[in-house]
Design an enzyme around this catalytic site. Sequence first.
Site, PDB file in Angstrom:
ATOM      1  N   HIS A  95      50.081 -16.300  56.790  1.00  0.00           N
ATOM      2  CA  HIS A  95      50.517 -15.167  55.957  1.00  0.00           C
ATOM      3  C   HIS A  95      49.392 -14.771  55.000  1.00  0.00           C
ATOM      4  O   HIS A  95      48.693 -15.629  54.468  1.00  0.00           O
ATOM      5  CB  HIS A  95      51.775 -15.543  55.170  1.00  0.00           C
ATOM      6  CG  HIS A  95      52.432 -14.352  54.564  1.00  0.00           C
ATOM      7  ND1 HIS A  95      51.947 -13.768  53.415  1.00  0.00           N
ATOM      8  CD2 HIS A  95      53.485 -13.605  54.963  1.00  0.00           C
ATOM      9  CE1 HIS A  95      52.697 -12.706  53.141  1.00  0.00           C
ATOM     10  NE2 HIS A  95      53.643 -12.595  54.054  1.00  0.00           N
ATOM     11  N   GLU A 166      50.824  -7.359  59.697  1.00  0.00           N
ATOM     12  CA  GLU A 166      51.201  -7.044  58.319  1.00  0.00           C
ATOM     13  C   GLU A 166      49.973  -6.511  57.583  1.00  0.00           C
ATOM     14  O   GLU A 166      49.140  -7.304  57.122  1.00  0.00           O
ATOM     15  CB  GLU A 166      51.685  -8.298  57.589  1.00  0.00           C
ATOM     16  CG  GLU A 166      53.017  -8.813  58.030  1.00  0.00           C
ATOM     17  CD  GLU A 166      53.727  -9.592  56.920  1.00  0.00           C
ATOM     18  OE1 GLU A 166      54.886  -9.296  56.648  1.00  0.00           O
ATOM     19  OE2 GLU A 166      53.101 -10.478  56.315  1.00  0.00           O
TER      20      GLU A 166
HETATM   21  P1  PGA Z   1      57.545  -7.437  51.910  1.00  0.00           P
HETATM   22  O1  PGA Z   1      56.897  -8.787  52.450  1.00  0.00           O
HETATM   23  O2  PGA Z   1      58.603  -7.042  52.904  1.00  0.00           O
HETATM   24  O3  PGA Z   1      58.125  -7.800  50.579  1.00  0.00           O
HETATM   25  O4  PGA Z   1      56.463  -6.435  51.822  1.00  0.00           O
HETATM   26  C1  PGA Z   1      56.655  -8.968  53.815  1.00  0.00           C
HETATM   27  C2  PGA Z   1      55.852 -10.229  53.976  1.00  0.00           C
HETATM   28  O5  PGA Z   1      54.947 -10.450  53.169  1.00  0.00           O
HETATM   29  O6  PGA Z   1      56.094 -11.021  54.887  1.00  0.00           O
END
Ligand code: PGA
Length: 264
Positions: A95, A166
């Site tokens: 992450h 992401e």
């Molecule tokens: P968020 O986080 O939906 O709060 O943007 C997603 C993540 O970091 O996995």
Amino acid sequence: MKKPIIIANWKMNPASLKEARALFLAVARVASRVRNSQIVVCPPFVWLSLLGNFKKSEISLGAQNVFWEYEGAYTGEISIDMLKDLGVEYIIIGHSERRRNLIETDEMINKKIKLVLKNGIKAVFCVGEAERDEAGNYLHFVREEIINGLEGIPLSLFKNLIVTYEPVWAISSASGSDKPDFHPDTPEDAFQMATYIKRILFSLFGKRADGVPILYGGSVDVETGPEFLKKGNVDGLLVGRTSWNAEIFGKLLKNVNQLQKTKF
Ligand code: PGA
């Protein structure tokens, strides 16, 4: 479309066992009514054991991290066997909040992915650039993250691999007055990136990589979640902030369920 995988990333929330229990049970109640998604809840390590006792078949348990060694003198770390013992089926790896705040490197991430896949657990491997540039260097960056993260992993283990795109600039933790680069992504952009990632996987690993699910994460909310699924060419969502409130997350699950029923 297959059942979308909806992963709730609780990050470092909530603050008490009582709240964690209440949130989990509320999600389980909604999950028992929406059958068209694969729902995964990833609480902080400390709540996993208790929540495992309440686990219902409609929800899978996930962890937010794991250490790459099986045992030994690693103060503060959690092993794969400990997580397996608690019934964990998914583990988030790489992450961006860990890559950046805790200086987790591609090499560390690669060791974790190898370990998790070898143990028959689903690895939710996160990639994504911190910023966009007109020259397109961010595409190269994402490609390198994928190559480095998956280096030396036998294709036979790919059945448990999930890649999550992401973009760091779209994650809610990147918002705030001191972080002017934050803005939500669009389903159209997610489509391009998911297609790009599928193409990279295919070019690196051939047909065996065909079935690897690609998820999208970054400020997904009750309205945009179904849009990312419908138009984004993704197989699921990694949801942070929107998953911390039972009512709001329940609404997202219901909206996704509705979308599935309409068979877009
Ligand atoms: P968020 O986080 O939906 O709060 O943007 C997603 C993540 O970091 O996995």
